[in-house]
Design an enzyme around this catalytic site. Sequence first.
Site, PDB file in Angstrom:
ATOM      1  CE  LYS A  13      -2.023  -1.053   3.896  1.00  0.00           C
ATOM      2  NZ  LYS A  13      -1.285  -2.279   4.244  1.00  0.00           N
ATOM      3  NE  ARG A  88      -4.547  -0.844   9.915  1.00  0.00           N
ATOM      4  CZ  ARG A  88      -3.385  -0.517   9.340  1.00  0.00           C
ATOM      5  NH1 ARG A  88      -3.165   0.697   8.917  1.00  0.00           N
ATOM      6  NH2 ARG A  88      -2.449  -1.422   9.206  1.00  0.00           N
ATOM      7  NE  ARG A 127       7.992  -2.664   6.267  1.00  0.00           N
ATOM      8  CZ  ARG A 127       6.695  -2.442   6.428  1.00  0.00           C
ATOM      9  NH1 ARG A 127       6.032  -1.747   5.536  1.00  0.00           N
ATOM     10  NH2 ARG A 127       6.059  -2.928   7.463  1.00  0.00           N
ATOM     11  NE  ARG A 160       6.375  -0.482   9.989  1.00  0.00           N
ATOM     12  CZ  ARG A 160       5.262  -0.387   9.283  1.00  0.00           C
ATOM     13  NH1 ARG A 160       5.259   0.324   8.166  1.00  0.00           N
ATOM     14  NH2 ARG A 160       4.157  -0.978   9.670  1.00  0.00           N
ATOM     15  NE  ARG A 171       2.078  -4.929  10.985  1.00  0.00           N
ATOM     16  CZ  ARG A 171       3.154  -4.814  10.192  1.00  0.00           C
ATOM     17  NH1 ARG A 171       4.285  -5.412  10.506  1.00  0.00           N
ATOM     18  NH2 ARG A 171       3.092  -4.091   9.102  1.00  0.00           N
TER      19      ARG A 171
HETATM   20  P1  AP5 Z   1       4.855  -1.583   1.839  1.00  0.00           P
HETATM   21  O1  AP5 Z   1       4.564  -0.748   0.646  1.00  0.00           O
HETATM   22  O2  AP5 Z   1       5.560  -0.953   2.984  1.00  0.00           O
HETATM   23  O3  AP5 Z   1       3.532  -2.330   2.310  1.00  0.00           O
HETATM   24  P2  AP5 Z   1       2.315  -1.796   3.158  1.00  0.00           P
HETATM   25  O4  AP5 Z   1       1.092  -2.474   2.646  1.00  0.00           O
HETATM   26  O5  AP5 Z   1       2.312  -0.302   3.201  1.00  0.00           O
HETATM   27  O6  AP5 Z   1       2.720  -2.429   4.545  1.00  0.00           O
HETATM   28  P3  AP5 Z   1       2.698  -1.844   6.007  1.00  0.00           P
HETATM   29  O7  AP5 Z   1       3.411  -2.870   6.845  1.00  0.00           O
HETATM   30  O8  AP5 Z   1       3.201  -0.443   6.076  1.00  0.00           O
HETATM   31  O9  AP5 Z   1       1.186  -1.868   6.273  1.00  0.00           O
HETATM   32  P4  AP5 Z   1       0.450  -1.845   7.579  1.00  0.00           P
HETATM   33  O10 AP5 Z   1      -0.913  -1.593   7.114  1.00  0.00           O
HETATM   34  O11 AP5 Z   1       0.622  -3.019   8.474  1.00  0.00           O
HETATM   35  O12 AP5 Z   1       1.222  -0.683   8.377  1.00  0.00           O
HETATM   36  P5  AP5 Z   1       0.848   0.798   8.736  1.00  0.00           P
HETATM   37  O13 AP5 Z   1       2.090   1.572   8.715  1.00  0.00           O
HETATM   38  O14 AP5 Z   1      -0.327   1.293   7.978  1.00  0.00           O
HETATM   39  O15 AP5 Z   1       5.678  -2.857   1.324  1.00  0.00           O
HETATM   40  C1  AP5 Z   1       6.184  -3.805   2.241  1.00  0.00           C
HETATM   41  C2  AP5 Z   1       7.557  -4.292   1.748  1.00  0.00           C
HETATM   42  O16 AP5 Z   1       7.374  -4.946   0.485  1.00  0.00           O
HETATM   43  C3  AP5 Z   1       8.568  -3.153   1.474  1.00  0.00           C
HETATM   44  O17 AP5 Z   1       9.848  -3.615   1.782  1.00  0.00           O
HETATM   45  C4  AP5 Z   1       8.440  -2.903  -0.049  1.00  0.00           C
HETATM   46  O18 AP5 Z   1       9.647  -2.409  -0.596  1.00  0.00           O
HETATM   47  C5  AP5 Z   1       8.129  -4.307  -0.539  1.00  0.00           C
HETATM   48  N1  AP5 Z   1       7.292  -4.332  -1.744  1.00  0.00           N
HETATM   49  C6  AP5 Z   1       6.147  -3.626  -1.967  1.00  0.00           C
HETATM   50  N2  AP5 Z   1       5.634  -3.935  -3.175  1.00  0.00           N
HETATM   51  C7  AP5 Z   1       6.477  -4.869  -3.722  1.00  0.00           C
HETATM   52  C8  AP5 Z   1       6.493  -5.596  -4.959  1.00  0.00           C
HETATM   53  N3  AP5 Z   1       5.521  -5.442  -5.878  1.00  0.00           N
HETATM   54  N4  AP5 Z   1       7.509  -6.484  -5.173  1.00  0.00           N
HETATM   55  C9  AP5 Z   1       8.491  -6.672  -4.224  1.00  0.00           C
HETATM   56  N5  AP5 Z   1       8.541  -5.999  -3.046  1.00  0.00           N
HETATM   57  C10 AP5 Z   1       7.536  -5.120  -2.795  1.00  0.00           C
HETATM   58  O19 AP5 Z   1       0.343   0.616  10.258  1.00  0.00           O
HETATM   59  C11 AP5 Z   1       1.233   0.240  11.274  1.00  0.00           C
HETATM   60  C12 AP5 Z   1       0.456   0.190  12.588  1.00  0.00           C
HETATM   61  O20 AP5 Z   1      -0.077   1.484  12.890  1.00  0.00           O
HETATM   62  C13 AP5 Z   1      -0.748  -0.744  12.599  1.00  0.00           C
HETATM   63  O21 AP5 Z   1      -0.405  -2.091  12.920  1.00  0.00           O
HETATM   64  C14 AP5 Z   1      -1.602  -0.107  13.704  1.00  0.00           C
HETATM   65  O22 AP5 Z   1      -1.099  -0.430  14.983  1.00  0.00           O
HETATM   66  C15 AP5 Z   1      -1.372   1.378  13.463  1.00  0.00           C
HETATM   67  N6  AP5 Z   1      -2.366   1.980  12.558  1.00  0.00           N
HETATM   68  C16 AP5 Z   1      -2.124   2.544  11.330  1.00  0.00           C
HETATM   69  N7  AP5 Z   1      -3.265   2.997  10.797  1.00  0.00           N
HETATM   70  C17 AP5 Z   1      -4.244   2.717  11.681  1.00  0.00           C
HETATM   71  C18 AP5 Z   1      -5.660   2.909  11.677  1.00  0.00           C
HETATM   72  N8  AP5 Z   1      -6.299   3.476  10.630  1.00  0.00           N
HETATM   73  N9  AP5 Z   1      -6.353   2.499  12.761  1.00  0.00           N
HETATM   74  C19 AP5 Z   1      -5.751   1.928  13.815  1.00  0.00           C
HETATM   75  N10 AP5 Z   1      -4.421   1.695  13.882  1.00  0.00           N
HETATM   76  C20 AP5 Z   1      -3.670   2.086  12.808  1.00  0.00           C
END
Ligand code: AP5
Length: 220
Positions: A13, A88, A127, A160, A171
Amino acid sequence: MRIVLLGPPGAGKGTQAVQLAERFEVPHVSTGDILRFVVAWQTDIGQRAKSYMDEGELVPDDLVLELLKIRLAQEDARAGFVMDGFPRTLPQAESLDDILSEIGHKIDGVLYLEVPDELIVLRLSARASCPTCGRTYNLHASPPKDDMKCDRDGSPLITRDDDRPEVILQRLGVFKRQTHPLIKYYEDRGILRTVQGAGSKDEVLERMVGELDDMAGRSS
Ligand code: AP5
């Protein structure tokens, strides 16, 4: 253009949101990034959020909503956004509809990035990201040119806290229980498209742009 990216952790994402935001000239709004920023400032809100994030749990809706409202009120978000990591939960989705309808807007499209669990675990365990510019790397598929340093600004890359194997599984479980129901929520409104997230970053981006173009064509 107001786009929401849905998907499990590690679906890509954040990676794709950056590209789409550049292409459509709107900001990338990530609640994960906002929360990590707040945590880094070691405020009371940050400490509260960190305790949930470190365990792979969702931060409570009221806290996330408060931060999101502040971000969406900023000037650059008025013309649109690519949102990643929000909503979410169903209450978050309903709140986002309310916030937008108050200013006469709505979500134009929701893209659900579908990725198998095994690939998610592989991606998240590989990552690393730059604390200065936010760029993420897959240490297997697209590592930095210089060992663990950002190609763009040379900062040492970090991993991270929530990418530990046991937290990744937690997660994933949270996504399936609390966020997956949003797929039906947006399907019922006719604004959801599913995009396969396996493949190269460019391939996935083109699939997403194709779906958005198709949705825009149908609504005009
Ligand atoms: P990446 O693009 O970072 O993936 P992502 O889907 O953004 O993954 P996240 O881990 O950031 O998502 P998340 O939803 O768990 O975390 P968030 O920060 O929102 O890609 C991942 C890896 O793959 C990278 O190394 C990238 O280079 C690689 N990659 C990507 N595409 C690729 C491809 N096509 N081929 C090869 N490699 C590829 O949330 C973190 C925490 O914050 C949550 O757990 C929660 O505690 C809190 N939080 C955030 N938002 C909320 C909310 N709305 N409500 C409540 N809690 C929240």
